[in-house]
Scaffold this active site. Structure first.
Site, PDB file in Angstrom:
ATOM      1  N   CYS A   1       0.790  -1.230   0.000  1.00 16.40           N
ATOM      2  CA  CYS A   1       0.000   0.000   0.000  1.00 16.40           C
ATOM      3  C   CYS A   1       0.827   1.287   0.000  1.00 16.40           C
ATOM      4  O   CYS A   1       0.548   2.180  -0.802  1.00 16.40           O
ATOM      5  CB  CYS A   1      -1.016   0.006   1.130  1.00 16.40           C
ATOM      6  SG  CYS A   1      -0.718  -1.143   2.451  1.00 16.40           S
TER       7      CYS A   1
ATOM      8  N   GLN B   1       1.281 -10.993  -3.173  1.00 17.32           N
ATOM      9  CA  GLN B   1      -0.148 -10.699  -3.108  1.00 17.32           C
ATOM     10  C   GLN B   1      -0.659 -10.284  -4.475  1.00 17.32           C
ATOM     11  O   GLN B   1       0.016  -9.545  -5.186  1.00 17.32           O
ATOM     12  CB  GLN B   1      -0.402  -9.529  -2.157  1.00 17.32           C
ATOM     13  CG  GLN B   1      -0.186  -9.858  -0.701  1.00 17.32           C
ATOM     14  CD  GLN B   1      -0.510  -8.664   0.181  1.00 17.32           C
ATOM     15  OE1 GLN B   1      -0.106  -7.545  -0.123  1.00 17.32           O
ATOM     16  NE2 GLN B   1      -1.235  -8.898   1.254  1.00 17.32           N
TER      17      GLN B   1
ATOM     18  N   HIS C   1      -5.088  -1.368  -4.783  1.00 18.98           N
ATOM     19  CA  HIS C   1      -5.629  -0.272  -3.976  1.00 18.98           C
ATOM     20  C   HIS C   1      -6.460   0.608  -4.864  1.00 18.98           C
ATOM     21  O   HIS C   1      -6.021   0.974  -5.946  1.00 18.98           O
ATOM     22  CB  HIS C   1      -4.490   0.491  -3.298  1.00 18.98           C
ATOM     23  CG  HIS C   1      -3.760  -0.377  -2.316  1.00 18.98           C
ATOM     24  ND1 HIS C   1      -2.685  -1.140  -2.696  1.00 18.98           N
ATOM     25  CD2 HIS C   1      -4.004  -0.651  -1.018  1.00 18.98           C
ATOM     26  CE1 HIS C   1      -2.277  -1.839  -1.647  1.00 18.98           C
ATOM     27  NE2 HIS C   1      -3.057  -1.564  -0.620  1.00 18.98           N
TER      28      HIS C   1
ATOM     29  N   LYS D   1     -13.281  -4.357   7.367  1.00 18.54           N
ATOM     30  CA  LYS D   1     -12.978  -5.148   6.178  1.00 18.54           C
ATOM     31  C   LYS D   1     -13.985  -6.260   5.958  1.00 18.54           C
ATOM     32  O   LYS D   1     -14.648  -6.734   6.886  1.00 18.54           O
ATOM     33  CB  LYS D   1     -11.584  -5.749   6.300  1.00 18.54           C
ATOM     34  CG  LYS D   1     -11.396  -6.640   7.516  1.00 18.54           C
ATOM     35  CD  LYS D   1      -9.948  -7.104   7.629  1.00 18.54           C
ATOM     36  CE  LYS D   1      -9.701  -7.847   8.929  1.00 18.54           C
ATOM     37  NZ  LYS D   1      -8.309  -8.205   9.135  1.00 18.54           N
TER      38      LYS D   1
ATOM     39  N   HIS E   1      -8.261  -1.324   0.119  1.00 22.37           N
ATOM     40  CA  HIS E   1      -7.317  -2.404  -0.205  1.00 22.37           C
ATOM     41  C   HIS E   1      -8.162  -3.569  -0.671  1.00 22.37           C
ATOM     42  O   HIS E   1      -9.237  -3.788  -0.137  1.00 22.37           O
ATOM     43  CB  HIS E   1      -6.608  -2.957   1.032  1.00 22.37           C
ATOM     44  CG  HIS E   1      -5.805  -2.008   1.809  1.00 22.37           C
ATOM     45  ND1 HIS E   1      -4.440  -2.054   1.822  1.00 22.37           N
ATOM     46  CD2 HIS E   1      -6.155  -0.998   2.635  1.00 22.37           C
ATOM     47  CE1 HIS E   1      -3.984  -1.117   2.637  1.00 22.37           C
ATOM     48  NE2 HIS E   1      -5.000  -0.465   3.142  1.00 22.37           N
TER      49      HIS E   1
END
Length: 652
Positions: free
Chosen positions: A343, A390, A394, A474, A520
């Site tokens: 990020c 990953q 974003h 989240k 995210h």
RNA sequence: GCUGCUGUAGCGUAGUGGUAGCGCAACGCCUUGGUAAGGCGUAGGUCGUGGGUUCAAUUCCCACCAGCAGCACCA
């Protein structure tokens, strides 16, 4: 109302029949009155839906159900009784051992003990033998009710400090029951079977481990013994076979057998991808890349190594430093850290140049290699590692675009899982934790937006209160694999923290500078882990589009080597991943070897095939073969090897 | 990180206070055989690493590293 009527209660049985019985009648009495067979089979009763001991006196009108071995509740009863049996056996064999708790878990139970001397694997058979001995003794169960003080005093006198603590912490109105099995007794809510023989013999102790008292690392470490228990031997054996099957799917084992990757101690928690494993990786990566391109993401690449000052600014240095790898160079004084997340890097790209509201949303994706110092005990194959990639992104947007972006990201996650063969997905919404930044109003809005996104998509979710990150709430997406195990992979998270800390801005319609909102989001989560999940889900038998080697052309005689090479070239030209096996081995040997290697297609070429321009095609898992023209083989394989997103696109 | 267990050739394993075997894989030769293991042979190990005990350690002891199971952790 007459005296006798006042003493009578009405019992309604599951078939609707009503019996009038004396107040205080037990389930055992009623079962006996129905028939001797049922009396014998009865394990417990359900009174108005609550499980009770067979000898529990029923004091008022009630619905009553007799629980037998066949009932769904029987397993829970058997397992909990087996846990008691375990504790009884342990205390018989190892005096001075304290009992704590022994709940049921999926497929079994455990019991936590406090004992200075550790249990060893050799103890398990001994304990198990003792348990079977206690079953044979057919010790009767007796329920007693104690006062709180009396119970605490009693257990303290016995040296059972954990039990005393449990009793002290029980809610004030809770009845304190102590169950006796023969002479041995334990605090327990119940219910229990009426004697130890009712447990049967279909149990097994499975493993030992440490476990913290009340699950808290700061507390004493207890010793946990796990076991499994079933209605009968057949169920037990089925279970043990299921465990074996799961072991066969183990990605560490398949990874080695199929030559996909390895790990070694000089790089603990990191993966060496072999050519075949990396092929699988690249296939998956290419698929995800197509998906994000289609969804208007832009892909970037950001540095692995960033200066400490940047991590201080992002807040990671304060909140996450123990998990970060640091690097220093002799010539320079600065400290660098390897990124644990992508990020901050993405915000740096966002901050290059002034953004207009017209530019938003910006969906910035990266296959970002991250490193985190995970506790050594957490590492597991390629599923839990220290170095991973990953499929991260974003999304920078105006706050009012949040719900749409949540929907877009969630939809992408669901679609991807479905295409990859996972139909069953569950969503959790993790909300504000104690320790957090941002005002309540901001949290209200963010939680609302996540929930609203789910609602509009029509996807159900469960709440996970207090489990959000400190920087925002989240959504977490858990998919379920072929044998029913859940894997939390995808996530969609709101972040209030980073745009603020890095002072990200955009120019709004009215010309003022505003702070963008940030989301995210990861679909697969970690590429490493997801490849592991795919391996276990498919047990290494990948669908054709993912299989690292899609076909092997195996020759019967050397005369046809040329033909086999030509076939291989043609298939490669069609974009297929093929190998030839021209070795001087019998076809049986080759078929066996490539079947074990889980190659989806074996294409056998002998003299006949070479003459006719055909191949004998054998599918993995089949013992039949069919002869097809080379063109037909290519057409067939091309069709089946098409990635699911392209299949969907072709259909549309 | 914690508790327990484990570490012998690429993989799976045997074994011992006197410097190591077996099976599969690998490699070579023979066999050219129609759909799940042909035959013969060769090579490969400082027994996880570092200390200690001992005349002698892969074996016993200690520390460390890594792995396994569970716990804890999991932005």
């Amino acid at each position: 109302m007459s005296a006798s009527a006042a003493n009578e209660i009405r019992i309604t049985l599951p078939d609707g029949a009503v019996r009038t019985v004396t107040r205080g009648t037990t389930g055992a009495d009623i079962a006996a009155s129905i028939g001797p067979g049922l009396a014998k089979a009865a394990l417990a009763v359900k009174v108005n839906g609550d499980l009770r001991d067979l000898d529990w006196p029923i004091e008022a009108d009630a619905r009553l159900e007799i629980v037998t071995r066949k009932s769904d509740d029987a397993l829970d009863l058997i397992r909990h009784d087996t846990a008691h049996l375990l504790a009884q056996a342990v205390q018989a064999l190892y005096p001075g051992t304290q009992v704590t708790i022994g709940p049921n878990i999926e497929d079994g139970f455990y019991y936590d003990f406090a004992r200075n001397e550790p249990f060893t694997p050799d103890d398990l058979p001994k304990i198990e033998a003792k348990m079977r001995e206690l079953v044979l003794k057919d010790l009767p169960t007796r329920r007693t009710v104690w006062s709180r003080d009396e119970a605490v005093r009693h257990f303290l006198a016995l040296g059972e400090t954990y039990k005393a603590e449990i009793i002290r912490d029980l809610p004030g109105d809770e009845e304190i029951r102590v169950y006796y099995h023969g002479d041995w007794h334990d605090l327990c809510r119940g219910p229990h079977l009426m004697s130890t023989s009712k447990i049967g013999n279909a149990f097994k102790l499975t493993r030992i481990s440490g476990a913290y008292w009340r699950g808290d690392q700061n507390n004493a470490q207890l010793q946990r013994i796990y076991g499994t228990a079933w209605r009968d031997e057949k169920e037990l054996n089925d279970y043990l076979r299921r465990i074996e099957e799961a072991e066969k799917r183990d990605h560490r084992r398949i990874g080695r057998e199929m030559n996909l990757f390895h790990v070694q101690e000089e790089a603990a928690g990191q993966v060496f991808w072999h050519p075949k494993g990396h092929t699988l990786w690249r296939t998956l990566e290419a698929y995800v890349r197509r998906k994000i391109e289609k969804n208007d993401y832009v892909e970037v690449k950001t540095p692995l190594l960033l200066d400490r000052t940047l991590w201080e600014r992002s807040g990671h240095w304060a909140k996450y430093r123990e998990n970060m790898f640091q690097a220093e160079v002799a010539d320079e004084k600065r400290t660098l850290a390897i990124k644990p997340m992508n990020c901050p890097g993405h915000v740096q790209i966002y901050n290059q140049g002034l953004k207009s509201y017209r530019d938003l949303p910006i969906r910035m994706a990266e296959f970002g290699a991250c490193h985190r110092y995970e506790p050594s005990g957490a590492l597991h194959g390629i599923m839990r590692v220290r170095g991973f990639t990953q499929d991260d992104a974003h999304i920078f947007m105006m706050p009012e675009q949040m719900v749409d972006e949540v929907i877009g990201a969630s939809r992408l996650i669901f679609e991807t899982y479905r295409e990859l063969g996972f139909e069953n997905v569950q969503v959790k919404l993790s909300t504000r934790p104690e320790n957090r930044i941002g005002s309540d109003e901001v949290w209200d809005a963010a939680e609302h937006d996540l929930a609203e996104g789910c609602r509009r998509m029509g996807i159900p979710y469960t709440l996970n209160p207090g489990e959000g990150a400190f920087y925002g709430p989240k959504l977490e997406f858990t998919l379920f694999d072929a044998i029913g195990r859940g894997w939390q992979c995808g996530t969609v998270q709101v972040d209030f923290n980073l745009p603020e800390r890095f002072e990200a801005e955009y120019v709004a319609e009215d010309g003022t500078r505003k702070r963008p909102a940030m989301l995210h989001r990861a679909v697969l989560g970690s590429m490493e882990r997801f490849v592991g999940v795919l391996i276990e889900h498919y047990a290494g038998k990948f669908p054709l589009w993912l299989a690292p080697v899609q076909a092997v052309i195996a020759t019967i005689v050397n005369d046809v080597d040329g033909y086999a090479r030509e076939v291989a070239a043609r298939l490669k030209l069609a974009g297929l991943r093929v190998e030839t096996d021209l070795r001087n081995e019998k076809i049986n040997y080759k078929v066996r070897e490539h079947s074990l290697a889980k190659v989806p297609f074996i294409l056998v070429a002998g003299r006949k095939e070479a003459e006719d321009g055909t191949l004998s095609l054998r599918r993995l898992g089949s013992d039949k073969s069919e002869t097809l023209k080379l063109e037909d083989v290519i057409a067939l394989m091309e069709g089946e090897a098409m990635p699911p997103d392209l299949v969907a696109a072709a259909r549309a």
